[in-house]
Design a protein around this motif. Sequence first.
Motif, short mmCIF file in Angstrom:
data_model
loop_
_atom_site.label_atom_id
_atom_site.label_comp_id
_atom_site.label_asym_id
_atom_site.label_seq_id
_atom_site.Cartn_x
_atom_site.Cartn_y
_atom_site.Cartn_z
N ALA A 51 0.79 -1.31 -0.06
CA ALA A 51 0.16 0.06 0.05
C ALA A 51 0.87 1.30 -0.26
N VAL A 52 1.74 1.11 0.87
CA VAL A 52 2.82 2.34 0.90
C VAL A 52 4.21 1.76 0.86
N CYS A 53 5.08 2.57 0.21
CA CYS A 53 6.64 1.91 0.26
C CYS A 53 7.48 3.31 -0.12
N THR A 54 8.29 3.35 0.94
CA THR A 54 9.13 4.74 0.94
C THR A 54 10.69 3.99 0.89
N ARG A 55 11.38 4.56 -0.04
CA ARG A 55 12.95 4.20 -0.21
C ARG A 55 13.99 5.38 0.12
N ALA A 56 14.66 5.42 1.35
CA ALA A 56 15.64 6.65 1.60
C ALA A 56 15.03 8.08 1.20
N LEU A 57 13.51 8.06 1.75
CA LEU A 57 12.74 9.28 1.65
C LEU A 57 13.19 10.30 2.38
#
Lengths: 327, 256
Positions: A6-12
């Motif tokens: 649903a939600v995925c952040t990478r090195a945000l």
Amino acid sequence: MTAAPAVCTRALSRSYGSLKALDELDLEVARGQLFALLGPNGAGKSTTIAILTTLLAPTSGEAMVAGWDVVRSPRQVRASIGVVFQEISLDDRLTARENLEFHAMTHGIDASRRSPRIAEALASVGLSSAAGKRVRAFSGGMKRRLEIARAMLHEPAVLVLDEPTVGLDPQTRRTVWEQLAAIAATRERTVFVTTHYMDEAERCDDVAIVDHGRLIARGSPAALVARAGGERLVVRTEDDAKAAAHAQALGWRVGNDAGRLVIEGDRPEAMLARLAERAAGIREATIVRPKLEDAFVALTGRELRDVREEGGDRAAMATNLRARGRR
Amino acid sequence: MSPLATDLAAVVALSRRDLIRFFRDRSQILGAVGRPAIWMLLFATGLHHAFSSDLDSRIGYKQFAYAGAIAMTILFGGMFQGVTIVWDREFGMLRAVLVAPVSRTAIVLGKTLAGACVTLLQGFAAAAFAPLVEVHFGAFDAVRLLAAMAVMALAVTALGVTVGSRMRTFEGFGVISNFVVLPLYFLSGGVFPTSGLPPWMHALVLANPVTYGVDLMRASIGQPHAFAATIDVGVQAVFATAMCLAALGAFRRAAG
Ligand SMILES: Nc1ncnc2c1ncn2[C@@H]1O[C@H](COP(=O)(O)OP(=O)(O)OP(=O)(O)O)[C@@H](O)[C@H]1O
Ligand SMILES: [Mg+2]
């Protein structure tokens, strides 16, 4: 729909000048979860939400919602989300129904389905009788409930809510959480919520704690609580030395806190019974079960946040008052 | 719904919302009617008696100032529509609009169309005071006048949206909009005749697109005017298009 999280952040990351509001945040929320993002004031929760809802561009790193990249496919992201912002964002010159009609029209709900959906949404937050009233005349709690109804109106895949229950009475808080739980229980739709209420967070499937824009803990509420130390028995007896010796003989860890014995081990009720058998004269006994709040404080520390800024404000205000006084 | 259908529904929703807000705001309605009434009754009639002798002999000052009064209403009214953007930002509503799955173009279009409608209504109210300044025209002329007003309302509202998109505070919006509106108004030939102005000022009048709008209004009701109707119409069309593009650009930049 894809099986993407649903939600995925990478090195945000997101900076405001030299301040890193978000600092390489990695976060993944599976579909169908009731997920809570926790953190002290200024931790970066609202900044995360602004990025996930396409209102704020990340400084670096990436974020995906319902499988769509927030920078490359903002429109698809927007079509997948329903949002309740930390601050009220209703048109207070319109009635409750007009606010929802506006939302329905801007979210592609077919004309024929608008009225029944709106009636249903208003009923779900107990606002049916206030449908024709201007929002201006609403109490704070009514406004909040209307916003929650609005966010759910178009049945979004991911519901994003920033401190939705602030200022709500206990009854409303309970109904709101029942609704959120029901949405996540479909296992199709996801609820992403920030809150400062630990009892609310404890109801969630999955929790992340952020501080200074970084992820500092992640897991189920139970797993996070376990990290704050196990359950313990706190007793005061007629002969503490004897009681402590007994406890140690039974293989429990014994400590001392302000004249009381602190005995750590599993199932403190059973421990109390066994201790009472051997060491007579127990005057006082308390069973301590750490809660999420203890874990939160243990992980994020005790100092208050944004104190420096607030102090600055107060100083500025004082200067302002002095300046006015002189005039 | 397809993305295009949603965009269209959003334009309707945004327009409807701003119209509802206008009609619920009594002070705005009162201003829309009162301002041109005062202007025509007191200012135009007063000046009419002060220096009608210096004017073109075919027309008195009252009649001369009629188109100017309508232009003034449209300029201030249209520009003020831009404040709704500042307002929406201040009170959070803009964020709710920006997370809707609609294109930025639809949002700007909705805001601009609604603002232009409200502005045109205000212009309508001003135009209805024609008998007050002894201006008379038939139904056909009235339709032509209305068309000229509509294009100007669209252009000026788009200008207001452009300024509103770039401003963060009401105060800032007020200052900038006055800086923009007053010269556009005074240099439009709507307040005083432009013949006999110093050359630098005359050049500014010619560079001002509102000049051609006022001229077109005069032409449409059979008053003496300066330019060919094709020039007036051409300039107005370019003005409106350019302002709509500017509004779109400014809003996109501000909203990200
Ligand atoms: N527009 C801005 N300009 C400068 N700094 C900002 C801005 N918005 C947020 N910040 C800073 O970024 C940091 C994170 O803010 P954010 O609003 O995300 O915190 P939060 O976790 O939502 O806090 P709260 O629980 O108080 O709502 C804070 O230090 C805040 O002061
Ligand atoms: Mg916040």
